[in-house]
Design an enzyme around this catalytic site. Structure first.
Site, PDB file in Angstrom:
ATOM      1  N   CYS A 192      45.063  38.823  37.213  1.00  0.00           N
ATOM      2  CA  CYS A 192      43.886  39.659  36.997  1.00  0.00           C
ATOM      3  C   CYS A 192      43.645  40.610  38.160  1.00  0.00           C
ATOM      4  O   CYS A 192      43.211  41.744  37.964  1.00  0.00           O
ATOM      5  CB  CYS A 192      42.654  38.810  36.751  1.00  0.00           C
ATOM      6  SG  CYS A 192      42.318  37.607  38.029  1.00  0.00           S
ATOM      7  N   GLU A 233      36.517  28.451  40.771  1.00  0.00           N
ATOM      8  CA  GLU A 233      36.432  29.790  41.384  1.00  0.00           C
ATOM      9  C   GLU A 233      34.971  30.219  41.384  1.00  0.00           C
ATOM     10  O   GLU A 233      34.618  31.305  40.925  1.00  0.00           O
ATOM     11  CB  GLU A 233      37.306  30.768  40.584  1.00  0.00           C
ATOM     12  CG  GLU A 233      38.715  30.218  40.365  1.00  0.00           C
ATOM     13  CD  GLU A 233      39.612  31.066  39.460  1.00  0.00           C
ATOM     14  OE1 GLU A 233      39.080  31.916  38.738  1.00  0.00           O
ATOM     15  OE2 GLU A 233      40.841  30.891  39.518  1.00  0.00           O
TER      16      GLU A 233
END
Lengths: 662, 662
Positions: free
Chosen positions: B426, B330
């Protein structure tokens, strides 16, 4: 054991003496085979490249011969390496067999005979042969076929044995193969008590077809048909085996999440309409289907082959003959999804595509198969090895930026220089056996016609209708499009000689004994059907003009781009010739390309030049990513294309096959 | 515990009553907060999306509140979910705090107070608070910081507590936070016996800075500085912890192969010149550095922030304000490597970019920070949620083809419809706390100047130099570029009002009490510095012409493409409006774009239309991938662009931000 036919498959003997290919044959003989032997014996001082960031993959050494010694009881120890490590030895053996056919070498034969002796010792009493399962988990034999590669390895041994027997008449090699095939036959099939299943990686199917052709033993053909037709019928097979498996170890970690299409086990083969899953698996399956369809006159199976062929060639193949659009699963994705920089294009997959094409040619003389065979061979396959014969690509990209290979883990599989060896070392020995068996692919014989598939200088003996024909080709192909054939039958005889006109050759000329033959090609071939008297000379002249290709508009990756081809060779731009940021180069529509043969580059290759334009990156761009008010400026720039197969033989740098056009 | 300041950070109270944003605030209050509460309590009937094909990830349920109950001794059981599952509760709590500030809700406050009570019980005697380690492996506390997220979770609690105390004056919440911070201070630092290290995921650093600002307790600022300056100095820290760790379980599987740059731990922060590694981590680090630099007048740290800011904004940011060019880690990759269809562009990363921008604005009034804040907010951040407030994107692509998301595992992270929740959840609670704290970002006050960063209808009370100023904005932004300010100081007072002229606004007009002010912006702001009498009206008129952007030529993915923007909104093409194969569309240079407000679409949005050309795919292409003799043909096609943030709210289909130009 009845040996039906000890000559090569198509009753022709071929001697290659070609300026382009003989070099490769020499490299295989002098470099690859000895080098790979050292690797298999853990004697080579090399860096083994992990092809994935996966700590579970063992790849510090090959250990392949050592595994056999342990299985044979000659040494103590554990199996090391992939569960399919054995196949590296088999592919090496197959390459040795073909190489001995080209150049006999007593000491090499001695080595190979010793390997056969070792394999005999490693083979279990009932014919089973697999070092991982024999050494580590004999109780798990044939119990985890999705991952175990047991029949895959068996298939590679059988292929090697067939080739080795054909060249050397080593009966022991063939006996081991038959015993192994018999063991498999005793374990698999429709009958009660047998396993109604198949291997996760196709290979045994095409190998059994070869063993049948050599021995005439129809049980082997039947077993191959069983594996082919069983595939994908019971879609719970792998899952059931997984559930019943009591073994604690992963055979191959991380494979359980693969969908059935990865193994081409999602539906029966006759219902498969598109090329899905792991690309090597798919083309090995297709190669087997095409051969078995031919050998058993199975029209339905042939129709299924045609569908899968079209799916590959019309929707899912790179212009280099590469296949496999994604690294994840080394697999096909969707129609027209052909990204140039994240693809896989495994060397082995293009080799498998050649097997498929060749076996389709046995079924029907259609130039599209030979076109694709040639495309894969001259581009992706030989791009798989460095010109020194000691460094190899597993992945053959059409576009590379070294920065991205380093900084983007999603492109880390795209190497910018050829590593020396791989933990999963399928490609280098596959290349060796492909190149040494090139003679097989030059001609196909069908219904009294000799079909010419490849052009290279060679001298062949072909038997058609009982008449032996000496066929000679002389050419400087692929640099030159003129091919001179000398046709010399033992006695005057009627047969056809089919000259392939490659699809890239828009025009052509044919002269038989000096007289022009004006005929349109049919399915890619001009067939000269006549009574040949002997001493005839046929001149073929192909169109060697530079071809500018566009991709199908649905191929998003190639919008507004072109690719350059001359003869069978796809060309590319490399940073070492053209500077970095190759994507800033645009090829004007009207500029002429010029071709010249460069004696001093890579031992002599044809390069292509054009005056292109390169976008100027104005100073204003230094500190901004996006702008509304900056016009595009270009400067003239002469750019040099080299053949794709030669890339990454000088410096590490950018490379691009598809280049922006104006 | 000394509470220094119980008012919001910048001494202003803001009431948002905006046609665009109030809807979002209502969605958060009425939908997201109750919905997320149900998820945290495993009461929502939802499908949780695994974001990876990884069987090791637990994601059948959230279990987050249950974990606290177990840690508190109220229930028996095991921890379930990610090691950082606690942070979902903390982000929810922070969102509740902000939401109560907008709309007081007794029953919601009651729920949140109960959570605080639960956390008090779950907190260990010495202040430690983490359900995974308290329940499962108390002996491993702080022993695997690369993966453990212990300080990350602590940071999120501290942020939540600061916000919750500010709104509700709940002392217990703040006490838990201080006790937790004290526990961390007792464990980490330069002193002998303390751990000289830091968390693998930055967050504690920015949280401690907030706790310092609220309490005035300089130990918290010092501890934050310790973590920041320690980072990357001893590059063996994580490795040493891993070696010494005696725990048998993976805390997070598969993280050990990440390079140190993934955690920004490859070199000391002052030496980091480019944005590297996991994008959320990097921007959380930067947000902390910028705040700590401001609070401790640390010029070196501020310089380091500037370098990293430039690296992001000038080389590594998507036009949508998205960051993170690859799914693998990521993470950031290289300068100008901004692929549109394989990128990550996590919603959380753009939220973190807003934190960074906002904290830079505390240091220096430069419109580039507010420009980027606005870019991220209006595009990637709100693209992260569906218009129903119940479906979320983790990944925000700039180009999508649903077929590829299904068939290419390398693009399987790119969802084409927003899932309901994620195993690693998240983003949704991060969005909730971002949207509810929007009021914080509207103005920055620095050196007697009120800087306007965002335009939306709101009524604010600002204190500058002891004078309370009522500031009102009235606007129909982002659809309209006219903003009316009413400035009403308590008494006549000298101060500056800085009007941001966004970089996309090529022209603008300003009228103070009806008289035009002709002044050039300085660093993105026109500062009106005068003695304000009260009842003054300032009209700002921004350039709402449609902007056509090109990307830096080094961005290979955007060669020959344009992106459309109007006001702060980036636009995109969707299949539902324009048919499939969006890549065949080309925007002519000379065609005018037209804008209209569409009342009935998505509750009212501005759409942009243009007469484009679409490539015709001739029949000849049906059966071939490559051709040399087919010209490009185009037909006229009217295409409709919608704001990027609205995509994927109708049907699943293709989407493209960057569109080919003629």
């Amino acid at each position: 054991m009845t040996v039906k036919n000890s000559a090569p498959l198509h009753l022709h003997e071929v001697k290659i003496n070609d300026p382009f290919w003989s070099r490769y044959l020499e490299i295989v003989r002098k470099e690859m085979i000895p080098y790979q032997w050292d690797v298999l014996n853990d004697r080579a001082n090399i860096t083994i490249e992990k092809e994935r960031n996966d700590e579970t993959i063992p790849s510090e050494k090959s250990h392949a011969i050592e595994n056999f010694k342990i299985a044979a009881g000659l040494k103590e120890g554990n199996h090391y390496g992939w569960v399919f490590q054995d196949s590296d030895v088999y592919k090496w053996l197959e390459a040795v067999a073909y190489s001995l056919h080209h150049t006999y070498d007593e000491s090499l034969k001695y080595l190979a005979d010793e390997v056969i002796d070792l394999l005999e010792l490693a083979q279990e009493k009932d014919g089973y042969l697999n070092t991982y399962f024999s050494i580590e988990e004999p109780e798990r034999r044939f119990k985890k076929l999705a991952e175990s590669h047991e029949l895959y390895c068996a298939g590679h041994y059988i292929e090697a044995a067939v080739a080795y027997y054909e060249t050397t008449k080593n009966e022991k090699a063939l006996k081991i193969a038959c015993k192994l095939a018999d063991c498999i036959e005793a374990s698999f099939g429709d009958e009660p008590g047998k396993i109604k299943g198949y291997d996760g990686h196709e290979e045994i199917e095409l190998a059994l077809a070869k063993l049948y052709q050599l021995t005439g033993e129809s049980r082997y053909l039947e077993l191959s048909r069983f594996f082919l037709y069983e595939r994908g019928t019971d879609t719970t097979f792998f899952e059931r085996q997984r559930k019943e498996d009591t073994g604690k170890r992963h055979v191959i970690e991380g494979m359980t999440h693969r969908p059935l299409s990865y193994y081409q086990a999602h539906k029966p083969i006759l219902e498969q309409e598109s090329a899905e899953g792991h690309a090597v698996r798919l083309v090995y399956l297709c190669a087997a289907m095409a051969d078995v369809a031919y050998l058993s006159h199975d029209q339905e199976m042939l129709d299924a082959c045609r569908k899968l062929w079209k799916s590959i060639v019309q929707k899912r193949m790179y212009i280099t003959g590469g296949i496999g659009s994604t690294v994840d699963g080394e697999a096909f994705t969707s129609d027209y999804d052909l990204p140039n920089d994240t693809m896989y294009c495994e060397t082995c997959a293009s080799i498998g595509l050649i097997f498929f094409a060749y076996n389709m040619l046995k079924n029907e003389a259609d130039g599209t198969y030979a076109d694709t065979l040639e495309r894969a061979l001259y581009n992706t396959v030989i791009s798989g090895m460095a010109l020194d014969g000691k460094h190899f690509f597993y992945v053959n990209p059409l576009e590379v930026n070294p920065k991205n290979s380093v900084n983007d883990p999603g492109k880390s599989h795209v190497k910018v220089t050829r590593p020396e060896w791989f933990g999963c070392a399928c490609c280098p020995p596959n290349l060796a056996r492909m190149l040494t068996s090139l003679n097989k692919y030059i001609y196909s014989i069908k219904d009294d016609v000799i079909y010419t598939n490849l052009y290279l200088t060679n001298q062949s003996s072909v038997v058609v209708n009982g008449t032996k024909i000496e066929l000679q080709q002389e050419t400087n192909y692929p640099w030159d499009g003129d091919i001179k054939f000398l046709i010399q039958p033992d006695a005057p005889a009627a047969f056809g000689l089919a000259v392939r006109i490659p699809s890239w050759s828009k025009t052509y000329k044919l002269y038989l004994n000096g007289e022009e033959i004006k005929e349109q090609p049919h399915n890619g071939y001009v067939i000269i059907d006549r009574e040949w008297q002997g001493n005839e000379e046929l001149l073929v002249s192909l169109d060697m003009n530079i071809q500018v290709w566009s991709a199908n508009p649905y191929v998003k990756a190639n919008v507004n781009k072109i690719a350059i081809q001359r003869g069978p060779l796809i060309y590319c731009l490399e940073e070492v010739d053209n500077g970095d940021n190759l994507h800033l180069i645009r090829i004007p529509k009207t500029e002429p390309f010029s071709y010249r043969f460069e004696e001093n580059l890579f031992g002599g290759v044809g390069v292509i030049e054009v005056t292109a334009k390169k976008r100027v990156v104005q100073e204003e761009w230094e500190n901004q990513l996006y702008a509304t008010d900056l016009d595009e400026e270009y400067e003239e720039k002469k750019v040099t294309f080299i053949p794709y197969y030669c890339w990454a033989n000088r410096a590490s740098g950018e490379m691009q096959v598809w280049v922006a056009k104006e």
